[in-house]
Design an enzyme around this catalytic site. Sequence first.
Site, short mmCIF file in Angstrom:
data_model
loop_
_atom_site.label_atom_id
_atom_site.label_comp_id
_atom_site.label_asym_id
_atom_site.label_seq_id
_atom_site.Cartn_x
_atom_site.Cartn_y
_atom_site.Cartn_z
N ASP A 1 -12.22 66.75 6.23
CA ASP A 1 -11.82 68.15 6.30
C ASP A 1 -12.42 68.85 5.08
O ASP A 1 -13.05 68.19 4.24
CB ASP A 1 -10.29 68.28 6.35
CG ASP A 1 -9.85 69.59 7.02
OD1 ASP A 1 -9.25 69.54 8.11
OD2 ASP A 1 -10.12 70.66 6.46
N ILE A 2 -12.22 70.17 4.99
CA ILE A 2 -12.81 70.88 3.84
C ILE A 2 -12.20 70.41 2.53
O ILE A 2 -12.80 70.55 1.48
CB ILE A 2 -12.72 72.42 3.99
CG1 ILE A 2 -11.34 72.84 4.45
CG2 ILE A 2 -13.76 72.94 4.96
CD1 ILE A 2 -11.15 74.33 4.59
N ARG B 1 -8.82 67.80 10.22
CA ARG B 1 -7.60 67.05 9.93
C ARG B 1 -6.38 67.96 10.09
O ARG B 1 -5.47 67.96 9.27
CB ARG B 1 -7.66 66.41 8.54
CG ARG B 1 -6.60 65.31 8.37
CD ARG B 1 -6.85 64.37 7.18
NE ARG B 1 -7.08 65.02 5.95
CZ ARG B 1 -8.23 64.97 5.25
NH1 ARG B 1 -9.27 64.25 5.68
NH2 ARG B 1 -8.36 65.62 4.11
N SER B 2 -6.37 68.78 11.16
CA SER B 2 -5.21 69.64 11.41
C SER B 2 -4.04 68.78 11.86
O SER B 2 -4.22 67.66 12.35
CB SER B 2 -5.54 70.70 12.46
OG SER B 2 -5.65 70.13 13.75
N CYS C 1 -1.59 65.85 23.28
CA CYS C 1 -2.57 65.90 24.38
C CYS C 1 -4.04 65.76 23.96
O CYS C 1 -4.78 64.97 24.55
CB CYS C 1 -2.41 67.19 25.17
SG CYS C 1 -0.82 67.29 25.97
N1 LIG Z 1 -10.70 70.58 23.68
C1 LIG Z 1 -9.40 70.57 23.50
O1 LIG Z 1 -8.67 69.92 24.19
C2 LIG Z 1 -8.79 71.38 22.43
C3 LIG Z 1 -9.59 72.08 21.60
N2 LIG Z 1 -9.10 72.79 20.57
C4 LIG Z 1 -10.08 73.44 19.74
O2 LIG Z 1 -10.33 72.61 18.62
C5 LIG Z 1 -10.62 73.37 17.49
C6 LIG Z 1 -9.68 72.99 16.36
O3 LIG Z 1 -8.36 73.34 16.68
P1 LIG Z 1 -7.17 73.13 15.63
O4 LIG Z 1 -7.24 71.76 15.09
O5 LIG Z 1 -5.95 73.56 16.32
O6 LIG Z 1 -7.59 74.20 14.53
P2 LIG Z 1 -7.05 74.43 13.05
O7 LIG Z 1 -7.65 75.71 12.61
O8 LIG Z 1 -5.59 74.21 12.98
O9 LIG Z 1 -7.69 73.22 12.22
C7 LIG Z 1 -9.07 73.11 11.99
C8 LIG Z 1 -9.29 72.14 10.85
O10 LIG Z 1 -10.69 71.99 10.66
C9 LIG Z 1 -10.93 72.11 9.27
N3 LIG Z 1 -12.30 72.56 9.02
C10 LIG Z 1 -12.80 73.80 9.08
N4 LIG Z 1 -14.09 73.79 8.75
C11 LIG Z 1 -14.43 72.53 8.49
C12 LIG Z 1 -15.63 71.89 8.09
N5 LIG Z 1 -16.75 72.57 7.91
N6 LIG Z 1 -15.61 70.56 7.92
C13 LIG Z 1 -14.49 69.86 8.09
N7 LIG Z 1 -13.33 70.41 8.47
C14 LIG Z 1 -13.29 71.72 8.65
C15 LIG Z 1 -9.88 73.07 8.76
O11 LIG Z 1 -9.71 72.93 7.38
C16 LIG Z 1 -8.68 72.63 9.56
O12 LIG Z 1 -7.98 71.57 8.95
C17 LIG Z 1 -10.54 74.81 17.94
O13 LIG Z 1 -11.85 75.23 18.27
C18 LIG Z 1 -9.66 74.76 19.16
O14 LIG Z 1 -9.92 75.84 20.03
C19 LIG Z 1 -7.78 72.79 20.30
C20 LIG Z 1 -6.90 72.12 21.09
C21 LIG Z 1 -7.34 71.43 22.26
#
Ligand SMILES: NC(=O)C1=CN([C@@H]2O[C@H](COP(=O)(O)OP(=O)(O)OC[C@H]3O[C@@H](n4cnc5c(N)ncnc54)[C@H](O)[C@@H]3O)[C@@H](O)[C@H]2O)C=CC1
Length: 339
Positions: free
Chosen positions: A214-215, A191-192, A156
């Site tokens: 990603d980090i 890159r999650s 999604c």
């Molecule tokens: N707007 C939307 O539709 C959606 C938003 N989200 C939001 O998106 C965000 C990410 O969600 P997920 O991917 O599930 O989180 P996650 O925690 O699984 O992955 C986050 C990724 O970002 C990386 N990261 C962290 N700090 C970083 C940096 N300074 N530079 C580069 N990469 C970095 C991490 O290493 C990790 O790979 C959250 O805030 C979540 O709430 C999630 C799903 C849907």
Amino acid sequence: MATQEVPKTCKVILSDTIAKKLLAEARETLAAIQGPNDSKPTLAAFLANDDPAALQYAEWSKKTCEENGFNFDLRKVDKELLEEAIVAANQDDAVDGILVYYPIWRNNQQQDRYIQETVALHKDVEGLCHTHLFNMYHNIRFLDPPHNAKKSILPCTPLAIVKTLEHLQIYNPILASGNRLFGKTITVINRSEVNGRPLAALLANDGATVYSVDITGVQLFTRGSGIRAPRHQVHDKEGWELKDVLPLSDVVIAGVPSEQFKVPTELLREGAVCINFSSHRNFDGPAVKEKASIYVPSTGKVTIAVLLRNLVRLIANRPRPEGTSDAAEKTRNEVFQDG
Ligand SMILES: NC(=O)C1=CN([C@@H]2O[C@H](COP(=O)(O)OP(=O)(O)OC[C@H]3O[C@@H](n4cnc5c(N)ncnc54)[C@H](O)[C@@H]3O)[C@@H](O)[C@H]2O)C=CC1
Ligand SMILES: Nc1nc(=O)c2c([nH]1)NC[C@@H]1CN(c3ccc(C(=O)N[C@@H](CCC(=O)O)C(=O)O)cc3)C=[N+]21
């Protein structure tokens, strides 16, 4: 001397506009594929963690579902009972689609993966089962080649970003479908496995040059010289950092789950397109509006609209019941010709 007001050139696009268009399409498609006696579709959503972002997202999803003629059944369950609850929903004809909020086991990604595989393919509304993910990474658009009547489901949030880029006309309709990002350079920060990596792959499969940051470092996703490869390839960019790729990028997409993180505005190209999908503001709003041509501060509403679109697609993909007319079958095929 009075300072002259300089008109702002940056266009701020709110996700409402894009979401409304997708929701109208989902309602129309549902009306076209359902008979007059069919009941409202039901989405069962399993919440087994205590993540406030997931709960809030669930509440927004419920509201949007109900406003658009869908049932949203939020089921709060204990982690230990989740697997059996999903198995029961897989077998329940009253459930049309299943959604599970991640992460569940914070320190055990393997266990989350196991749950992703527990959801039945024909109810996997978020496109996270292996078959759906395999098709996405391999640039295979249908579940039933060569018949090509059943479209594969895409995750999604990544699909919501694609729909946003289409709305912004970053996808160039002059080019053939599947190549419409050729010539565009895009940075994705995150890159999650559920968001950033699938997004980078989708954009590269559509022809873009994608820097995935990603980090752990930077990777390049592309279909190679002249986009001749049928699907994306990935290369590590040893020693590269965010600062090296930002000045190269036409589009910057950020999804870092941290309040502190901000994309350094000074490194953005003049007129870049900036999109934030994190629940935190990854761009410095006032500054980015002085530099970007288009700024999309959030995409959550588009994600929810795509969720409903995927649900309708799951229903359209089902084998048609006895006695369904050929006309209904024809509509079913026609309404999903595109995208
Ligand atoms: N707007 C939307 O539709 C959606 C938003 N989200 C939001 O998106 C965000 C990410 O969600 P997920 O991917 O599930 O989180 P996650 O925690 O699984 O992955 C986050 C990724 O970002 C990386 N990261 C962290 N700090 C970083 C940096 N300074 N530079 C580069 N990469 C970095 C991490 O290493 C990790 O790979 C959250 O805030 C979540 O709430 C999630 C799903 C849907
Ligand atoms: N299987 C699964 N799929 C998900 O999509 C999923 C999940 N698990 N677990 C929890 C996270 C969280 N999440 C968000 C959705 C929208 C916004 C969001 O940004 N919404 C508003 C922002 C509202 C505001 O903060 O002002 C908007 O974009 O308009 C944030 C977070 C989805 N998640």
